[in-house]
Design a protein around this motif. Sequence first.
Motif, short mmCIF file in Angstrom:
data_model
loop_
_atom_site.label_atom_id
_atom_site.label_comp_id
_atom_site.label_asym_id
_atom_site.label_seq_id
_atom_site.Cartn_x
_atom_site.Cartn_y
_atom_site.Cartn_z
N ASN A 1 0.68 -1.26 -0.03
CA ASN A 1 0.06 0.02 0.05
C ASN A 1 0.83 1.24 0.06
N LEU B 1 4.56 6.83 -5.96
CA LEU B 1 4.17 7.69 -6.83
C LEU B 1 5.27 8.63 -7.46
N ILE C 1 -3.59 2.79 -10.07
CA ILE C 1 -5.06 3.36 -9.78
C ILE C 1 -5.00 5.02 -9.89
N LEU D 1 -6.65 -7.25 1.39
CA LEU D 1 -7.33 -7.36 2.33
C LEU D 1 -7.51 -8.57 3.11
N TRP E 1 -6.77 -9.09 7.06
CA TRP E 1 -7.71 -9.77 8.04
C TRP E 1 -7.02 -10.78 8.76
N ALA F 1 -11.07 -3.00 7.80
CA ALA F 1 -11.21 -3.12 6.41
C ALA F 1 -10.53 -1.93 5.75
N PRO F 2 -10.69 -0.90 6.23
CA PRO F 2 -10.36 0.48 5.47
C PRO F 2 -8.94 0.66 5.51
N PHE F 3 -8.26 0.22 6.74
CA PHE F 3 -6.99 0.28 7.06
C PHE F 3 -6.01 -0.34 5.98
N PHE F 4 -6.61 -1.50 5.14
CA PHE F 4 -5.84 -2.23 4.41
C PHE F 4 -6.10 -1.78 2.89
N VAL F 5 -6.59 -0.57 2.69
CA VAL F 5 -7.14 -0.07 1.18
C VAL F 5 -6.22 0.77 0.84
N MET F 6 -5.48 0.56 -0.18
CA MET F 6 -4.33 1.48 -0.59
C MET F 6 -4.79 2.88 -0.72
N PRO F 7 -4.19 3.88 -0.27
CA PRO F 7 -4.57 5.28 -0.26
C PRO F 7 -5.13 5.68 -1.51
N THR F 8 -4.52 5.44 -2.84
CA THR F 8 -5.02 5.97 -4.02
C THR F 8 -6.31 5.29 -4.25
N VAL F 9 -6.60 4.13 -3.77
CA VAL F 9 -8.06 3.55 -3.91
C VAL F 9 -9.06 4.17 -3.04
N LEU G 1 -9.90 7.85 -4.57
CA LEU G 1 -10.56 7.87 -5.66
C LEU G 1 -11.94 7.40 -5.45
N VAL G 2 -12.25 6.40 -4.81
CA VAL G 2 -13.46 5.89 -4.43
C VAL G 2 -14.49 6.99 -3.79
N ALA H 1 -0.59 10.85 -0.85
CA ALA H 1 -1.47 10.26 -2.11
C ALA H 1 -2.71 10.56 -2.29
N VAL I 1 -4.01 12.57 -5.66
CA VAL I 1 -4.95 11.98 -6.60
C VAL I 1 -6.31 12.52 -6.42
#
Lengths: 276, 307
Positions: A210, A216, A230, A256, A260, B127-135, B138-139, B245, B249
């Motif tokens: 991540n 970047l 992305i 993810l 978990w 879960a949000p902690f594992f989402v890459m910052p760019t995703v 943008l989401v 990031a 973005v």
Amino acid sequence: MARAVTTNRVVISTAAAWLCGFLIFFPILWMVLASFKTELEAFAIPPSFLFFHWTTENYATVQERSDYLLHALNSIIIAGGSTIIAMLIAIPAAWSMAFSPTKRTKDLLLWMLSTKMMPPVGVLVPIYLIYRDLGLLDTRVGLTFILCLGNLPIVVWMLFTYFKEIPKDILEAARMDGATIGRELIYVLTPMAVPGLASTLLLNLILAWNEAFWTLNLSTLQAAPLTVFIASYSSPEGLFWAKLSAASTLAIAPILVLGWFSQRQLVRGLTFGAVK
Amino acid sequence: MATPLSLESVSQRGTAATGTRQTQGLARLLLAPAVGLLFIWMIVPLALTIYFSTLHYNLLDSESQQFVGLDNFRYFLTDPAFIASLQNTLVLVGSVLALTILLGIPLALLLDQPVLGRSIVRLMVIAPFFVMPTVSALVWKNLLMHPVSGLFAWIAKLFGATPIDWFNDAPLFAVILIVSWQWLPFATLILLTALQSLDEEQKEAAEMDGAGALSTFIYITVPHLARPITVVILIETIFLLTVFAEIFVTTGGGPGLQTTNIAFLIYSQALIQYDIGSASAGGLVAVVIANIVAFFLVRIVGRNLEA
């Protein structure tokens, strides 16, 4: 008993907790749903929650539109490579500090921690220029190296806290029973160290996957991992939400799942053992 | 005291003296690669940053480099963009800290209750902690905060309100929301871990002595949470000072300078304006700010090492 749990209380706290969990998880769920919509439906107002025409075409076009597999491979190589190299450097160091501590071990550990505190932006300029001159910009080697250095302090710290928990008495007992150092390593230490090694590996894989500052700034195309891929969706070009969602879902799904699995170690790894 | 581990398998106490010397030599050898690499990693780029910060050095302006003393610092620190970005940085860090902790405490308390399917709820919360910052950026920007087709706009219209044009009317707040969403799981998880380590017997004893739920909370739970909250504040601050990031973005620092923080300002001076000297001076300012926070964090962690 004063602390007897009433059914009412369980019902209320369960409902509240599920509601909170759902709200926090919702953006991810919404993204996954959008990835199965057509571009028109993804953009539609009022939005459709479940009753839309489910399609998987976005996942196919993500690969056609831009080379998704290349970037996924870059992510795997960079995150995996930097984590493995960091482990190889950190295991001996953490091992020696945990089993053969000196007066300076504590200072050494804190100094390592302090290198992690340095804001990457503070050294962006020299790193960029060095990479430019060495031809390391936009290369997997360059990114692997920098992410490895960035995560090394965390890897050493996590391993140190795990190794320190291996009771030294067990080693003595094994020696009393006449175990050689080889047997000691294989039959006594390795089984005790494996859980710590695994969770350190997992957490750092996630952090490297991540990472979105160096990736970047130091990669554009050839070596670009998924974070950068992305980010390329940030420039709007017509209807692209469903494709963005599909690409994003693919990018976060593997991590993810790993995340978990490693949630318990997360606290320990990221607080440097300050909270357990 | 247990004897230190020696790979030479020195098991007899009689040879402990030589064993220790050998062990120490080996220990140093094992440490050397990690210490050496981190030392180089810390010293070389920092020394170069200091060196560049004293030069008039612009990559576009041929390759002419000139010693200018502290001019870059004067230029950087008096630049209105610096004042604006420092302010944005402070607002961003402060707001995200406040949001994640004020929401994290009740959430952690809730998850500490008897909840059916708690492990699933915990997975959703984290879960949000594992989402890459760019995703996540943008989401949020496209699927949720879009002024026409975003979900928030639709909800606003349901209630007859005018949808907010997040990235034009309240750009910094929009960034704050996104970053808070990413860090709420972290704060919650740490506070929850701390709560679960709270001695159940202590709470029971307090209740036996007639303490109500409220006073148990104030006199037992809150003091117990003081330390994890401090840890959350310090660690989040380290990371939040260099949020990059999410801004990169979504807003690109704009409109104007409204979402430019110090990290983004330095990035744009270095890699957009190619002003190496000024960006280096800014980089050192960022290092100093981070060090102030790090000083306190290292002390807290160090105290824990003794225990």
